[in-house]
Design a protein around this motif. Structure first.
Motif, PDB file in Angstrom:
ATOM      1  N   GLY D  76     -40.772 -13.065  -8.714  1.00  0.00           N
ATOM      2  CA  GLY D  76     -39.838 -11.997  -9.084  1.00  0.00           C
ATOM      3  C   GLY D  76     -40.252 -10.609  -9.016  1.00  0.00           C
ATOM      4  N   VAL D  77     -39.538  -9.703  -9.336  1.00  0.00           N
ATOM      5  CA  VAL D  77     -39.868  -8.258  -9.075  1.00  0.00           C
ATOM      6  C   VAL D  77     -40.845  -7.821  -9.987  1.00  0.00           C
ATOM      7  CG1 VAL D  77     -37.747  -7.528  -8.063  1.00  0.00           C
ATOM      8  CG2 VAL D  77     -38.338  -7.409 -10.533  1.00  0.00           C
ATOM      9  N   GLU D  78     -41.816  -6.939  -9.371  1.00  0.00           N
ATOM     10  CA  GLU D  78     -43.056  -6.509 -10.263  1.00  0.00           C
ATOM     11  C   GLU D  78     -42.711  -5.223 -11.062  1.00  0.00           C
ATOM     12  OE1 GLU D  78     -45.406  -7.546  -6.619  1.00  0.00           O
ATOM     13  OE2 GLU D  78     -47.105  -7.205  -8.201  1.00  0.00           O
ATOM     14  N   ALA D  79     -41.751  -4.819 -10.105  1.00  0.00           N
ATOM     15  CA  ALA D  79     -41.313  -3.208 -10.770  1.00  0.00           C
ATOM     16  C   ALA D  79     -39.861  -2.984 -10.170  1.00  0.00           C
ATOM     17  CB  ALA D  79     -42.363  -2.239  -9.961  1.00  0.00           C
ATOM     18  N   VAL D  80     -39.176  -2.230 -11.133  1.00  0.00           N
ATOM     19  CA  VAL D  80     -37.803  -2.007 -10.680  1.00  0.00           C
ATOM     20  C   VAL D  80     -37.482  -0.474 -10.775  1.00  0.00           C
ATOM     21  CG1 VAL D  80     -37.165  -1.993 -13.143  1.00  0.00           C
ATOM     22  CG2 VAL D  80     -35.496  -2.603 -11.216  1.00  0.00           C
ATOM     23  N   ALA D  81     -36.851  -0.104  -9.813  1.00  0.00           N
ATOM     24  CA  ALA D  81     -36.534   1.454  -9.791  1.00  0.00           C
ATOM     25  C   ALA D  81     -35.071   1.545 -10.439  1.00  0.00           C
ATOM     26  CB  ALA D  81     -36.282   1.792  -8.136  1.00  0.00           C
ATOM     27  N   ILE D  82     -34.858   2.741 -11.195  1.00  0.00           N
ATOM     28  CA  ILE D  82     -33.521   2.735 -11.951  1.00  0.00           C
ATOM     29  C   ILE D  82     -33.084   4.100 -11.513  1.00  0.00           C
ATOM     30  CG2 ILE D  82     -32.521   2.959 -14.278  1.00  0.00           C
ATOM     31  CD1 ILE D  82     -34.632   1.009 -15.237  1.00  0.00           C
ATOM     32  N   VAL D  83     -31.796   3.895 -10.826  1.00  0.00           N
ATOM     33  CA  VAL D  83     -31.431   5.012 -10.034  1.00  0.00           C
ATOM     34  C   VAL D  83     -29.592   5.215 -10.405  1.00  0.00           C
ATOM     35  CG1 VAL D  83     -33.034   5.046  -8.185  1.00  0.00           C
ATOM     36  CG2 VAL D  83     -30.846   3.712  -7.860  1.00  0.00           C
ATOM     37  N   THR D  84     -29.313   4.849 -11.668  1.00  0.00           N
ATOM     38  CA  THR D  84     -28.214   4.968 -12.077  1.00  0.00           C
ATOM     39  C   THR D  84     -27.879   6.479 -12.713  1.00  0.00           C
ATOM     40  OG1 THR D  84     -29.145   4.074 -14.033  1.00  0.00           O
ATOM     41  CG2 THR D  84     -27.775   2.697 -12.536  1.00  0.00           C
ATOM     42  N   PRO D  85     -26.710   6.577 -12.774  1.00  0.00           N
ATOM     43  CA  PRO D  85     -26.507   7.924 -13.888  1.00  0.00           C
ATOM     44  C   PRO D  85     -27.055   7.832 -15.189  1.00  0.00           C
ATOM     45  CG  PRO D  85     -24.260   7.334 -12.764  1.00  0.00           C
ATOM     46  CD  PRO D  85     -25.364   6.168 -12.510  1.00  0.00           C
ATOM     47  N   ARG D 336     -52.673  -4.980 -12.471  1.00  0.00           N
ATOM     48  CA  ARG D 336     -52.924  -6.348 -12.356  1.00  0.00           C
ATOM     49  C   ARG D 336     -54.206  -6.780 -12.578  1.00  0.00           C
ATOM     50  NH1 ARG D 336     -51.229  -6.578  -5.894  1.00  0.00           N
ATOM     51  NH2 ARG D 336     -48.755  -6.390  -6.182  1.00  0.00           N
ATOM     52  N   ASP D 337     -55.128  -5.734 -12.606  1.00  0.00           N
ATOM     53  CA  ASP D 337     -56.500  -6.110 -12.933  1.00  0.00           C
ATOM     54  C   ASP D 337     -56.949  -5.579 -14.043  1.00  0.00           C
ATOM     55  OD1 ASP D 337     -56.577  -6.614 -10.196  1.00  0.00           O
ATOM     56  OD2 ASP D 337     -57.648  -4.551  -9.514  1.00  0.00           O
ATOM     57  N   GLY D 338     -55.980  -5.149 -15.083  1.00  0.00           N
ATOM     58  CA  GLY D 338     -56.169  -4.724 -16.294  1.00  0.00           C
ATOM     59  C   GLY D 338     -56.864  -3.496 -16.607  1.00  0.00           C
ATOM     60  N   SER D 339     -56.979  -2.720 -15.474  1.00  0.00           N
ATOM     61  CA  SER D 339     -57.397  -1.445 -15.424  1.00  0.00           C
ATOM     62  C   SER D 339     -56.284  -0.389 -15.424  1.00  0.00           C
ATOM     63  CB  SER D 339     -58.288  -1.115 -14.519  1.00  0.00           C
ATOM     64  OG  SER D 339     -57.982  -1.102 -13.173  1.00  0.00           O
ATOM     65  N   ARG D 340     -56.656   0.915 -15.616  1.00  0.00           N
ATOM     66  CA  ARG D 340     -55.656   1.849 -15.630  1.00  0.00           C
ATOM     67  C   ARG D 340     -55.938   3.122 -14.682  1.00  0.00           C
ATOM     68  NH1 ARG D 340     -55.188   7.347 -16.905  1.00  0.00           N
ATOM     69  NH2 ARG D 340     -53.417   8.166 -17.720  1.00  0.00           N
ATOM     70  N   ALA D 341     -54.970   3.285 -13.779  1.00  0.00           N
ATOM     71  CA  ALA D 341     -55.620   3.856 -12.396  1.00  0.00           C
ATOM     72  C   ALA D 341     -55.557   5.398 -12.782  1.00  0.00           C
ATOM     73  CB  ALA D 341     -54.325   3.897 -11.408  1.00  0.00           C
ATOM     74  N   GLU D 342     -56.488   6.282 -12.396  1.00  0.00           N
ATOM     75  CA  GLU D 342     -56.712   7.655 -12.590  1.00  0.00           C
ATOM     76  C   GLU D 342     -55.477   8.365 -12.193  1.00  0.00           C
ATOM     77  OE1 GLU D 342     -60.100  10.666 -11.406  1.00  0.00           O
ATOM     78  OE2 GLU D 342     -60.692   8.392 -11.434  1.00  0.00           O
ATOM     79  N   VAL D 343     -54.555   8.123 -11.226  1.00  0.00           N
ATOM     80  CA  VAL D 343     -53.557   8.668 -10.822  1.00  0.00           C
ATOM     81  C   VAL D 343     -52.560   8.986 -11.760  1.00  0.00           C
ATOM     82  CG1 VAL D 343     -52.291   6.712  -9.651  1.00  0.00           C
ATOM     83  CG2 VAL D 343     -52.121   9.072  -8.664  1.00  0.00           C
ATOM     84  N   LEU D 344     -52.580   8.119 -12.639  1.00  0.00           N
ATOM     85  CA  LEU D 344     -51.637   8.059 -14.100  1.00  0.00           C
ATOM     86  C   LEU D 344     -51.619   9.430 -14.444  1.00  0.00           C
ATOM     87  CD1 LEU D 344     -51.646   4.532 -15.377  1.00  0.00           C
ATOM     88  CD2 LEU D 344     -49.651   5.626 -14.394  1.00  0.00           C
ATOM     89  N   ASP D 345     -52.790  10.198 -14.469  1.00  0.00           N
ATOM     90  CA  ASP D 345     -53.112  11.603 -15.019  1.00  0.00           C
ATOM     91  C   ASP D 345     -51.891  12.539 -14.273  1.00  0.00           C
ATOM     92  OD1 ASP D 345     -54.936  10.541 -16.481  1.00  0.00           O
ATOM     93  OD2 ASP D 345     -56.340  11.282 -15.519  1.00  0.00           O
ATOM     94  N   LEU D 346     -51.476  12.067 -13.031  1.00  0.00           N
ATOM     95  CA  LEU D 346     -50.823  12.884 -12.296  1.00  0.00           C
ATOM     96  C   LEU D 346     -49.181  12.452 -12.333  1.00  0.00           C
ATOM     97  CD1 LEU D 346     -52.696  13.434  -8.939  1.00  0.00           C
ATOM     98  CD2 LEU D 346     -52.294  15.210 -10.815  1.00  0.00           C
ATOM     99  N   LEU D 347     -49.017  11.354 -12.893  1.00  0.00           N
ATOM    100  CA  LEU D 347     -47.490  10.982 -12.797  1.00  0.00           C
ATOM    101  C   LEU D 347     -46.980  11.253 -13.986  1.00  0.00           C
ATOM    102  CD1 LEU D 347     -48.127   7.364 -11.270  1.00  0.00           C
ATOM    103  CD2 LEU D 347     -47.591   9.612 -10.044  1.00  0.00           C
TER     104      LEU D 347
END
Lengths: 376, 376, 376, 376
Positions: D76-85, D336-347
């Motif tokens: 199944g999908v691991e992520a979903v993009a929501i692009v509705t109104p 997936r590995d249970g860690s937090r990506a540093e890039v999240l600071d930018l997102l």
């Protein structure tokens, strides 16, 4: 709609243009990279294949191996992108064309005229498509400019000024990119004229629809010890009487990829610059200058057909490149049905490639003859 | 400090450049226009004199009459501005120089080489000053560019690209300005190359300090029936090894007075455009591009000395022109004391004028020889 | 045509705006500076007079002395330029107006509202003209913008965005210019809002023809110890329903004199920037954006009437300023005949000055009330 | 490296932003679209799925159905993009978050504050990631600007000017895009402030690192009958003392997507515009302005990390958008590995979304209170 199965020759680690081709092939979801001979060093080729997620069985040590194996597979590649240095274009292209596999090849066509002629013969003898990535023709506003000239918005053309200036070779450089691009054995006899001068000429001819009748070229190698030209000044004469100049340089500090075209006719003028590709300046003589924007009120059908976002949301180099891949996909799908896609009229192919090779040769010949006029 | 008494030859009603000279002479309050032979038609000359508020006794029917009468007056003109069509530069200039009256003359120097040589002899034989209004050298950022090149900011120069594009002669025109500027009897053998090409060359040489060794020119007269060139493409070779191109055109729709100079050396590049004269783009190789503004943090002593307003309050064409007049005033005041003003190093004179005339002749000679290399 | 005899109050050595007024008065040859009270220090006044070539008898130690003496001379000044700091505008202006001498006064009108009202009364009670140098209204393309709005090219106006950003007061400064402009006793209660905010508002009202109904202002003094504002953010409401914002700042690094106006209506938009004054961007809704150039195909009668050079030969700040002086000259000549020159409709006067003073007062009142809406 | 399995809610035929998300997800080859509930009309959803090449079994008639079915699949999908109104963001986002499926959601967060709070609770209660596509934060030079501010290149910030101007709603429009974006039931209470004002605020906060303390807003609905704002003028006060203004408009003819940020501090200034995203203007106070280019000499690590092509080969809107997707992919792989990506600071995530919702509410509250200061 299933994706077109794509292979790649060259484009391993640290390569620049291979990554560009891969992104361009993905943008519209028309291709799936499934095989590759990504480096001339087999081990390196395999590593690069892993990094790109290729099936290890389809990551080949050489293009010959790949061509043979893929041609034998039911699910073999339908098209191959060739992104090696210039001297390694012809051989793989011929190998795949022979097997009926479509070829999308980086420019300039080849390193030598002999290679070019062999490749041209292979293209003529194959039913497969051959597309050359003179990618600047993929920019929406470049296609609009071509459309505007063709429908007569400028009247008879008089003056064509085209230039492509860079500065990355201002000093001697030993980067991977600099190294092969200044080595005649790999890049061919032309330096800047081959690498970027061919783009400038291609752009001018694509937009104007004119053919180059003669050129007078003055080439320089400003950096001591550089065996190929790094700057070129040329006078141009086109069929129909238009005249112009071409400047290309890799030693002009402050210029990144300053490809710029200006075309003037009896009734109007057009100006376009690659670094602001969403804009096209149009002046009907006697009226105020207009800023035509991709996606804006002044955008034409040609521009709209090549656009993915609304005006003011800039598209760039990769989308322009992707338009070549999108056209290739349309042409390949049509070819499956035995028909010819109309978009091929917009796609550079073997003719544009041969024009570029003759341009390189003519420029060198002219420069050696002290900038005498030479027919390309 | 009393004003310098100025006379004017030409510049009557409907003239363009005469009004420019008058404004330029007034901006710094250094000159007072007190006499004139404003038109070749005596009646018209007198009317124009009245309109400009001249003493009717000093509004003359011919330059000869004026030269004689003014030389005889204790309060006669100290300097004269010559703003007639090109074929009428030499005779009045010589008449005034002979009488020790300083001459400020519009460009190009003359209509013919013969006239030029006679004038040069007159300049050599007179103690009076001869200043030629290659006015673009008066722009503060042009003087800064020259200073930067001279002090080595760009290293050894390699590439010089200069162009001057207009569109006002795109179609055949019968305006007063168009008429004489396309008539070889009055303008000389060169059309666009004389009217604007000489400005482009002068700007390039002024900024770079280089001399032109050879050119290869391809001239066109695009408008049917036009007896002089309206577009020119040229290759350039400078002393010291720099190479370049020069484009001038009066048939490029969308261009008003698009004079633009780009100079690249071993360690940096400079770019300047007349239509945005307060800006100078400077890129030290390997660093970010900088926008140097007249009056801003990056402005040099040379720019500051030629400026009247703070940064961001744009100066324009008239202030640049006025800098020629201001320099002339300084030189004239110094000459009164028998000394030579340093500013003369910045002011175009007979040498720049002869360079321009040789450039016109060489371009025509080259073009007739199918763009062969010619020494100017 | 004899020149108008001009006097000057203020504008001695090291002054900035006095020199600008003098150049502006000379550009069209309409004025001759013949008298001055150039400094508040008599000795300094005399020295400055000598430097400017004034007759020592007409270089006065005070404006009172000058007003009296000049009014008594047959050849006394017909007009006077007042270029002192703001607190020294009203008294000299009143002194000259009383004697029937025309006044050309720098902005803002005065330092205080009391001074402003006294001055307004003096203007009302005098037959002499009072012209305020909101000089940006003199730019040809600003006048064209006003003409375009007035004739309905934009339809009913909706949005007005105006700003004037500088950076010269980013740090505490002790230059002569900085000193008085940040001293409430001399500059008035407003800092940036008085010095440049009034220009911004004046420009917006001049072009749109709208009156400001209310403002909500948030003023800041970012530099520690500065007693007046150096940055201001405001909401604006205009008569007829248009809304907008005004930003002025003297602490915005990278901005020299970035005065910029954008006006949007139901059917089109206009954009103009002082640092590129020869351009006006016009977008009729649904069509491509057009670059209207002073002197080019899109230039209107209003622009042409205020221009001295062809398109592409940039005019600048001094020519815009000179258009105020040229208008003043036309109005003064008409006044000699007892008539009113039409150009007065274009020239800022006492009404524009009072509008500016009410704007300053309202902005301060609003800011003290936490940016409450205030009617100016 | 296998691709992340992506689903999509919304984005069927004729949708604008769905296609953008799909391209952005493909550019770096990190995602594969494998499932969708592409329209609220089941039949339309299925047709759109076919057009996109989805397995018909995974082209669902509703997001509920999709969430349930996909959660049940091994692949199944691991992520979903929501692009509705906007009004259809919360429900699907919650449905997927509940099932541990990562959500990439278009902005603004939701149509109402109630929906926003429910969604925030769901995010807090889920281990899945929630990423909001405030895509302008993905531009390399925006990230560089943030880095420069953070490291102190500008000193303490003083002034923030941000604006986002468009013209596509200048007239009443019935296009699909216009329709829902001006319908409060679907778009929420905010018109331009929700659609583009939130982008402007987000950009300002992202670059400066400041939080908005208070705003005073004056909203307008210029087009008759339009139930939401189409223009907004605001004063801003930030934590730490910086002040600014925000203008957003959809009725400003001549503006396509003119998002522009200017930030000034004690020691320098930065200026960036979305329509020229490869450029960042930087002025260290007292030095010349510098043009920093993506990929050029002045590019920082932050810019380089977000770039795909060399300087002078422009990247655009889609590449900026793709940087959000690339970051999402990195974060998902880390998760997936249970860690937090540093890039999240930018997102941008739920916090940025809530900030936007509070901004919309505050602007409306302020405007109803006659532009009173309101804390968001």
């Amino acid at each position: 709609m299933s994706r077109i199965r794509l292979g790649m020759v060259g484009g391993g680690k640290d390569a620049f243009i291979g990554a560009v081709h891969r992104i361009a092939s993905r943008i519209d979801g028309e291709f799936e990279l499934v095989a590759g001979a990504l480096s001339s060093t087999p081990e390196r080729a395999r590593d690069s294949g892993v990094a790109l997620g290729l099936d290890p069985d389809r990551s080949y040590g050489s293009f010959e191996e790949m061509a043979e194996a893929e041609a034998a597979r039911e699910d073999g590649v339908e098209a191959v992108a060739i992104v090696t240095p210039n001297h390694m274009h012809a051989a793989p292209a011929i190998a795949f064309l022979k097997r009926g596999i479509h070829v999308i090849c980086d420019k300039p066509l080849t390193a030598t005229m002999e290679q070019a002629e062999e490749l041209a013969a292979a293209v003529a003898g194959s039913e497969a498509l051959f597309i050359l990535t003179h990618n600047y023709t993929g920019y929406p506003m470049v296609r609009q400019a071509r459309e505007m000239v063709a429908r007569g918005d400028l009247g008879t053309l008089r003056v064509v000024q085209v230039e492509y200036a860079q500065d990355w070779l201002t000093e001697a450089s030993e980067s991977k990119q600099a190294e092969w691009r200044t080595d005649p054995a790999r890049t061919g006899a032309g330096g800047s004229i081959g690498d970027i001068g061919t783009h400038a000429l291609n752009l001018a001819c694509f937009v104007t629809g004119l053919t180059l009748d003669a050129l007078a070229a003055d080439l320089q190698s400003f950096v001591p010890g550089r065996p190929v030209d790094d700057n070129a000044n040329m006078l141009l004469r086109f069929g129909g009487g238009a005249r112009g100049m071409l400047w290309c340089s890799q030693v002009a500090p402050g210029n990144e990829n300053a490809l710029r075209l200006r075309v003037y006719g009896e009734t109007g003028g057009l100006e376009w610059a690659q670094e602001e590709p969403n804009h096209l300046w149009y002046t009907p003589f006697g009226e105020a200058k207009r800023l035509l924007t991709r996606g804006g009120a002044g955008a034409s059908a040609a521009a709209a057909a090549a656009s993915r976002t609304p005006g003011g949301h800039p598209e760039g180099y990769l989308e322009g490149f992707a338009n070549i891949y999108l056209g290739a996909a349309q042409a390949i799908r049509a070819a499956r049905d035995g028909s010819r896609a109309e978009v091929l009229d917009l796609l550079p192919g073997i003719d544009a490639g041969m024009t570029g090779m003759r341009f390189i040769a003519a420029a060198i010949r002219s420069s050696k003859a002290n900038a005498a006029w030479v027919e390309p």
